[in-house]
Design a protein around this motif. Structure first.
Motif, PDB file in Angstrom:
ATOM      1  N   LEU A  60      15.306 -34.107  38.399  1.00  0.00           N
ATOM      2  CA  LEU A  60      13.795 -34.680  38.033  1.00  0.00           C
ATOM      3  C   LEU A  60      13.359 -35.815  36.852  1.00  0.00           C
ATOM      4  O   LEU A  60      12.737 -36.239  36.361  1.00  0.00           O
ATOM      5  CB  LEU A  60      12.777 -33.210  37.616  1.00  0.00           C
TER       6      LEU A  60
ATOM      7  N   ALA B 231       8.848 -24.936  39.102  1.00  0.00           N
ATOM      8  CA  ALA B 231       8.336 -26.116  38.926  1.00  0.00           C
ATOM      9  C   ALA B 231       8.067 -26.091  37.007  1.00  0.00           C
ATOM     10  O   ALA B 231       7.887 -27.494  36.954  1.00  0.00           O
ATOM     11  CB  ALA B 231       7.433 -26.839  39.667  1.00  0.00           C
TER      12      ALA B 231
ATOM     13  N   LEU C 102       9.587 -29.160  34.718  1.00  0.00           N
ATOM     14  CA  LEU C 102       9.467 -29.520  34.265  1.00  0.00           C
ATOM     15  C   LEU C 102       9.357 -30.003  32.401  1.00  0.00           C
ATOM     16  O   LEU C 102      10.137 -30.964  31.970  1.00  0.00           O
ATOM     17  CB  LEU C 102       7.978 -30.192  34.707  1.00  0.00           C
TER      18      LEU C 102
ATOM     19  N   PHE D  37       1.365 -33.407  37.772  1.00  0.00           N
ATOM     20  CA  PHE D  37       1.818 -32.117  38.881  1.00  0.00           C
ATOM     21  C   PHE D  37       0.935 -30.921  38.941  1.00  0.00           C
ATOM     22  O   PHE D  37       0.376 -30.260  37.943  1.00  0.00           O
ATOM     23  CB  PHE D  37       3.400 -31.356  38.404  1.00  0.00           C
TER      24      PHE D  37
ATOM     25  N   LEU E 144       0.791 -35.763  41.347  1.00  0.00           N
ATOM     26  CA  LEU E 144       1.823 -35.654  41.870  1.00  0.00           C
ATOM     27  C   LEU E 144       2.274 -34.452  42.747  1.00  0.00           C
ATOM     28  O   LEU E 144       1.356 -33.141  41.945  1.00  0.00           O
ATOM     29  CB  LEU E 144       3.626 -36.190  41.314  1.00  0.00           C
TER      30      LEU E 144
ATOM     31  N   PRO F  94       4.733 -30.987  43.189  1.00  0.00           N
ATOM     32  CA  PRO F  94       5.897 -30.397  42.221  1.00  0.00           C
ATOM     33  C   PRO F  94       7.274 -30.187  43.921  1.00  0.00           C
ATOM     34  O   PRO F  94       8.212 -30.019  43.530  1.00  0.00           O
ATOM     35  CB  PRO F  94       5.573 -28.894  42.485  1.00  0.00           C
TER      36      PRO F  94
ATOM     37  N   PRO G 131       8.910 -33.272  44.040  1.00  0.00           N
ATOM     38  CA  PRO G 131       9.195 -34.361  42.612  1.00  0.00           C
ATOM     39  C   PRO G 131      10.122 -35.440  43.103  1.00  0.00           C
ATOM     40  O   PRO G 131      10.676 -35.683  43.908  1.00  0.00           O
ATOM     41  CB  PRO G 131       9.326 -33.351  41.921  1.00  0.00           C
TER      42      PRO G 131
ATOM     43  N   THR H  83      12.908 -37.620  42.339  1.00  0.00           N
ATOM     44  CA  THR H  83      14.204 -37.530  41.328  1.00  0.00           C
ATOM     45  C   THR H  83      15.288 -38.586  41.230  1.00  0.00           C
ATOM     46  O   THR H  83      14.848 -39.768  42.196  1.00  0.00           O
ATOM     47  CB  THR H  83      14.818 -36.385  42.619  1.00  0.00           C
TER      48      THR H  83
END
Length: 487
Positions: free
Chosen positions: A38, A62, A66, A102, A122, A124, A127, A129
């Motif tokens: 992430l 998530a 994050l 998110f 966005l 989760p 996400p 990457t």
């Protein structure tokens, strides 16, 4: 820092479960890999040191992924309270300058309503990457920007750096004697420092397993006690009351819990006694968003011997009781509790005047009144600020009064807390009626303007508001009027 600790656990104990969330189990190797990927995805979108990324949703892995990704990049996570209304969230997104938000599916509509033009939304579940970037985050980099309501009615963002989270996590490990064998049950929301930082992050730094519930549900709590046998959990008085009042309380096997942490407001002695009668010590934890939050806490022995105390200073911070001029007071004298240490915030986001008022010569002024006894234990006595704590949520009257003043039929109004058996306190509005006054219409006016937990539970008509000679509303007289109208 957090990302380095996760990488070390991933290298040493890759198969140990870090997080359980429903049927999902994430190992330390998996958690570190997700966070690194992430961070790569965020970096590819231009997120770097000092950039803000927000999260909106119930407790979910998530958010922790994050957090670790932001720590790696030197970026800043802005956890958002999903109980807030869209205008409140929009203010925080705009004030923080968040570039990304998110949002979990159940809060997608709320996120869309709150989203400023400069912020991208966005999911989760999908996400961004990319290849793991270098671990750039350092101790002095800000990591959390958490909004806490202010006495002006506008929320302020407390800035906590990576050093503060590490110091707080070490305080938490000492508080709970956390180790790799522990299983920590997290049911309180992680948009608060309590749910995030008192046990959850310290558990991950200790290499323990976190049992993550989306939110508190009594039956899910009791089911997890039976199936997963957690060793620790953190509760607030409203949650404690819900458990004690539940039909499963008397037959539930609590023997797996070596202690529970409790805080966010004054914990009533009957609730402490209910748990301790079942052999579960209730360790009170005292602090604030601005202190990450662990500042004072009880040991297990003192929790049993001195229920009601908020404990002694945490290992990595100092606490004292002072008079109005900031002079330390001797044991037994009531004054404001102040906190100093690496766990204290660096300041409020874009609010130098509020920061200067809160930090005096390195000491954070909590606004709470307490007493230190001759043995060095602290006791909470009152609040300097007129804060209402309802079910563990902070409600500031000034914020509610800003909406109340605009309601139809309100000539004058003020808000205060009224004792409530279930929630501890609830907000009520005392109103001097104007033309067309209708109490139900006033209550309806709050819909969509403030989070529901901040809405007044009652509107009480009064001939005038009690005021001092200088025109300030007398809060204690206001509370007495509210209590009298309820009796």
């Amino acid at each position: 820092m957090l990302h380095r600790w996760l990488d070390r656990h991933a290298a040493r104990t890759p198969d140990r479960v870090a997080l359980r969330h429903g049927a999902e189990a994430i190992t330390y190797a998996g958690l570190a890999a997700q966070a690194a990927a992430l961070a790569g995805g965020l970096g590819a979108r231009g997120i770097g040191r000092g950039d803000r990324v927000a999260f909106l949703g119930l407790n979910h892995p998530a958010q922790l992924v994050l957090l670790a990704a932001c720590a790696r990049l030197g970026a800043i996570l802005v956890p958002l309270n999903w109980r807030l209304a869209a205008p409140e969230l929009r203010f925080m997104l705009e004030d923080s300058g968040a570039r990304l938000l998110f949002a979990l599916p159940e809060h997608l509509a709320l996120a869309e309503a709150a989203l400023p033009p400069a912020c991208a939304l966005l999911a989760p579940a999908a996400p961004p990457t990319g290849p793991a970037p270098p671990a750039l985050g350092e101790a002095g980099d800000a990591l959390l920007l958490i909004y806490t309501s202010g006495t002006t009615g506008r929320p302020k963002g407390a800035v906590l750096d990576q050093r503060a989270l590490l110091a707080n996590a070490l305080n938490g490990r000492r508080l709970h004697a956390l180790g790799p064998a522990d299983r920590v049950l997290t049911v309180l929301p992680m948009f608060h420092v309590g749910g995030l930082n008192i046990q959850t992050v310290p558990a991950l730094l200790a290499g323990a397993t976190v049992l993550l519930h989306p939110r508190f549900e009594p039956d899910a709590f009791f089911d997890t006690l039976a199936a997963e046998r957690p060793t620790l959990t953190l509760l607030v008085p409203a949650v404690m009351q819900a458990l004690v009042a539940h039909p499963r309380w008397k037959t539930a096997d609590l023997s797996c819990l070596r202690a529970i942490g409790a805080g966010s407001s004054d914990v009533p002695l009957p609730l402490i006694e209910a748990f301790q009668a079942r052999g579960v010590p209730v360790q009170q934890v005292y602090g604030a968003t601005e202190t990450s939050p662990i500042a004072l806490y009880q040991s297990v022995a003192e929790a049993m011997a001195h229920p009601g105390s908020i404990g002694r200073p945490a290992a990595l911070c100092d606490c004292r009781v002072v008079d109005a001029a900031g002079r330390p007071l001797p044991p037994g004298e009531a004054g404001e509790i102040e906190v100093r240490g690496p766990n204290v915030m660096r300041g409020y986001w874009k609010a130098p005047e509020a920061t200067a008022a809160a930090l005096r010569q390195g000491w954070f002024r909590t606004g709470d009144v307490g007493i230190r006894d001759a043995a060095g234990r602290f006791w909470f006595t009152d609040r300097l600020k007129h804060l209402i704590i309802s079910g563990g949520e902070n409600i500031y009257p000034a914020e509610v009064e800003r909406v109340l003043r605009e309601a139809p039929g309100v000539a004058e109004g003020a808000v205060c807390g009224r004792p409530d058996l279930r929630w501890g306190e609830v907000p009520v509005a005392l109103v001097v009626p104007g033309e067309g006054f209708d109490p139900d219409a006033v209550l309806r006016f709050f819909e969509g303007r403030l989070a529901r937990f901040k809405h007044p539970r009652a509107v009480i008509a009064v001939p005038s508001l009690p005021r001092t000679a200088l025109g300030k509303v007398q809060v204690e007289a206001l509370r007495a009027m509210a209590a009298g109208a309820h009796s």
